[in-house]
Motif scaffolding. Sequence first.
Motif, PDB file in Angstrom:
ATOM      1  N   MET A   4     121.452  34.865 -12.153  1.00 23.31           N
ATOM      2  CA  MET A   4     121.958  36.160 -11.779  1.00 23.31           C
ATOM      3  C   MET A   4     120.936  37.250 -12.098  1.00 23.31           C
ATOM      4  N   GLU A   5     120.253  37.082 -13.222  1.00 22.29           N
ATOM      5  CA  GLU A   5     119.263  38.064 -13.640  1.00 22.29           C
ATOM      6  C   GLU A   5     118.144  38.196 -12.609  1.00 22.29           C
ATOM      7  N   GLN A   6     117.694  37.061 -12.054  1.00 26.27           N
ATOM      8  CA  GLN A   6     116.640  37.092 -11.040  1.00 26.27           C
ATOM      9  C   GLN A   6     117.118  37.772  -9.762  1.00 26.27           C
ATOM     10  N   VAL A   7     118.376  37.570  -9.378  1.00 30.02           N
ATOM     11  CA  VAL A   7     118.920  38.219  -8.183  1.00 30.02           C
ATOM     12  C   VAL A   7     118.931  39.733  -8.387  1.00 30.02           C
ATOM     13  N   LEU A   8     119.348  40.191  -9.553  1.00 27.71           N
ATOM     14  CA  LEU A   8     119.338  41.632  -9.844  1.00 27.71           C
ATOM     15  C   LEU A   8     117.923  42.189  -9.816  1.00 27.71           C
ATOM     16  N   GLU A   9     116.969  41.395 -10.304  1.00 28.20           N
ATOM     17  CA  GLU A   9     115.572  41.798 -10.251  1.00 28.20           C
ATOM     18  C   GLU A   9     115.124  42.016  -8.808  1.00 28.20           C
ATOM     19  N   PHE A  10     115.464  41.058  -7.931  1.00 28.28           N
ATOM     20  CA  PHE A  10     115.127  41.184  -6.510  1.00 28.28           C
ATOM     21  C   PHE A  10     115.756  42.451  -5.925  1.00 28.28           C
ATOM     22  N   MET A  11     117.023  42.672  -6.216  1.00 24.95           N
ATOM     23  CA  MET A  11     117.725  43.830  -5.668  1.00 24.95           C
ATOM     24  C   MET A  11     117.093  45.138  -6.151  1.00 24.95           C
ATOM     25  N   ASN A  12     116.695  45.193  -7.393  1.00 29.03           N
ATOM     26  CA  ASN A  12     116.069  46.392  -7.946  1.00 29.03           C
ATOM     27  C   ASN A  12     114.680  46.625  -7.391  1.00 29.03           C
ATOM     28  N   ASP A  13     114.041  45.577  -6.863  1.00 29.23           N
ATOM     29  CA  ASP A  13     112.704  45.697  -6.279  1.00 29.23           C
ATOM     30  C   ASP A  13     112.740  46.018  -4.794  1.00 29.23           C
ATOM     31  N   GLY A  14     113.931  46.278  -4.236  1.00 29.50           N
ATOM     32  CA  GLY A  14     114.025  46.626  -2.826  1.00 29.50           C
ATOM     33  C   GLY A  14     114.215  45.447  -1.896  1.00 29.50           C
ATOM     34  N   SER A  15     114.513  44.288  -2.434  1.00 24.24           N
ATOM     35  CA  SER A  15     114.768  43.106  -1.613  1.00 24.24           C
ATOM     36  C   SER A  15     116.185  43.158  -1.062  1.00 24.24           C
ATOM     37  N   ASP A  16     116.424  42.386  -0.026  1.00 25.51           N
ATOM     38  CA  ASP A  16     117.747  42.293   0.584  1.00 25.51           C
ATOM     39  C   ASP A  16     118.350  40.935   0.234  1.00 25.51           C
ATOM     40  N   VAL A  17     119.551  40.936  -0.302  1.00 22.81           N
ATOM     41  CA  VAL A  17     120.234  39.710  -0.711  1.00 22.81           C
ATOM     42  C   VAL A  17     121.356  39.432   0.284  1.00 22.81           C
ATOM     43  N   TYR A  18     121.400  38.210   0.817  1.00 22.19           N
ATOM     44  CA  TYR A  18     122.404  37.819   1.805  1.00 22.19           C
ATOM     45  C   TYR A  18     123.221  36.645   1.293  1.00 22.19           C
ATOM     46  N   LEU A  19     124.516  36.706   1.534  1.00 20.76           N
ATOM     47  CA  LEU A  19     125.430  35.607   1.222  1.00 20.76           C
ATOM     48  C   LEU A  19     126.142  35.219   2.500  1.00 20.76           C
ATOM     49  N   ALA A  20     126.292  33.917   2.713  1.00 19.47           N
ATOM     50  CA  ALA A  20     127.047  33.419   3.866  1.00 19.47           C
ATOM     51  C   ALA A  20     128.402  32.947   3.368  1.00 19.47           C
ATOM     52  N   GLU A  21     129.441  33.436   4.014  1.00 23.72           N
ATOM     53  CA  GLU A  21     130.799  33.091   3.618  1.00 23.72           C
ATOM     54  C   GLU A  21     131.503  32.395   4.779  1.00 23.72           C
ATOM     55  N   TRP A  22     132.261  31.364   4.437  1.00 28.95           N
ATOM     56  CA  TRP A  22     133.033  30.638   5.438  1.00 28.95           C
ATOM     57  C   TRP A  22     134.350  30.232   4.782  1.00 28.95           C
ATOM     58  N   ASN A  23     135.459  30.584   5.404  1.00 30.91           N
ATOM     59  CA  ASN A  23     136.785  30.303   4.834  1.00 30.91           C
ATOM     60  C   ASN A  23     136.907  30.822   3.404  1.00 30.91           C
ATOM     61  N   ASN A  24     136.434  32.053   3.188  1.00 32.23           N
ATOM     62  CA  ASN A  24     136.500  32.707   1.876  1.00 32.23           C
ATOM     63  C   ASN A  24     135.725  31.986   0.782  1.00 32.23           C
ATOM     64  N   GLU A  25     134.715  31.235   1.164  1.00 30.61           N
ATOM     65  CA  GLU A  25     133.886  30.532   0.191  1.00 30.61           C
ATOM     66  C   GLU A  25     132.415  30.805   0.491  1.00 30.61           C
ATOM     67  N   ILE A  26     131.622  31.033  -0.545  1.00 32.19           N
ATOM     68  CA  ILE A  26     130.183  31.225  -0.364  1.00 32.19           C
ATOM     69  C   ILE A  26     129.572  29.866  -0.030  1.00 32.19           C
ATOM     70  N   VAL A  27     128.905  29.790   1.121  1.00 34.08           N
ATOM     71  CA  VAL A  27     128.337  28.506   1.566  1.00 34.08           C
ATOM     72  C   VAL A  27     126.812  28.534   1.606  1.00 34.08           C
ATOM     73  N   SER A  61     107.126  41.847   0.406  1.00 29.34           N
ATOM     74  CA  SER A  61     105.797  41.582  -0.130  1.00 29.34           C
ATOM     75  C   SER A  61     105.937  40.426  -1.118  1.00 29.34           C
ATOM     76  N   ASP A  62     104.893  39.618  -1.225  1.00 31.41           N
ATOM     77  CA  ASP A  62     104.930  38.504  -2.175  1.00 31.41           C
ATOM     78  C   ASP A  62     103.513  38.150  -2.628  1.00 31.41           C
ATOM     79  N   PRO A  63     102.857  39.068  -3.332  1.00 31.02           N
ATOM     80  CA  PRO A  63     101.477  38.802  -3.746  1.00 31.02           C
ATOM     81  C   PRO A  63     101.338  37.690  -4.781  1.00 31.02           C
ATOM     82  N   PHE A  64     102.385  37.435  -5.560  1.00 33.48           N
ATOM     83  CA  PHE A  64     102.295  36.377  -6.566  1.00 33.48           C
ATOM     84  C   PHE A  64     102.094  35.018  -5.909  1.00 33.48           C
ATOM     85  N   ILE A  65     102.871  34.715  -4.872  1.00 34.55           N
ATOM     86  CA  ILE A  65     102.785  33.419  -4.195  1.00 34.55           C
ATOM     87  C   ILE A  65     101.729  33.442  -3.083  1.00 34.55           C
ATOM     88  N   TRP A  66     101.731  34.483  -2.270  1.00 38.26           N
ATOM     89  CA  TRP A  66     100.851  34.516  -1.091  1.00 38.26           C
ATOM     90  C   TRP A  66      99.471  35.073  -1.391  1.00 38.26           C
TER      91      TRP A  66
END
Length: 121
Positions: free
Chosen positions: A1-24, A32-37
Motif C-alpha cells: 500500500m505504501e508503494q501505491v501511495l508513493e506512486f500517487m504522490n508522484d503524479g502517477s495514475d492508479v487503475y483498478l478493474a472491478e467485476w461483480n463488485n470485486e477487484i480483479v 517517467s521511469d529513469p530508474f529502470i529505463w
Amino acid sequence: MEQVLEFMNDGSDVYLAEWNNEIVGTYILTWSDPFIWQELDNSESGYIHRFAVHREYRGLDIGKYLLKNAEQQIRLKGKTWIRLDCMAENPRLNQYYRDCGFQYIRRIDGEGWSANLYEKQ
C-alpha cells in the motif's frame, strides 16, 4: 500500500478493474521511469507498472483488456510509446508481453534482481 501511495504522490495514475463488485486487476501508469529505463527514459512514453490480474480470474482475457486500456490512457496523454518491464526470470510473463505485441528492448540487472524492458508504439 505504501508503494501505491508513493506512486500517487508522484503524479502517477492508479487503475483498478472491478467485476461483480470485486477487484480483479490493477495497473499504475507513470510518465517517467529513469530508474529502470535509464538513458532510454523519455517524455514520449507512458510506463505500465504493477500490472496484475487476480488469479481466480485467469483465462478471461482481463489482462489483455487492462493492457489495451492502459495503452488508450497513455495515448490520451499524447504519448507515442507504451513501455513496461518484468522480471527477467519469469519466462511465462515475458512470453505473455511478447504475445501482446510488445518488443523486447534489453535486460537490466540490479542488485539481486533482473528485468526485461518491453515497448510498443
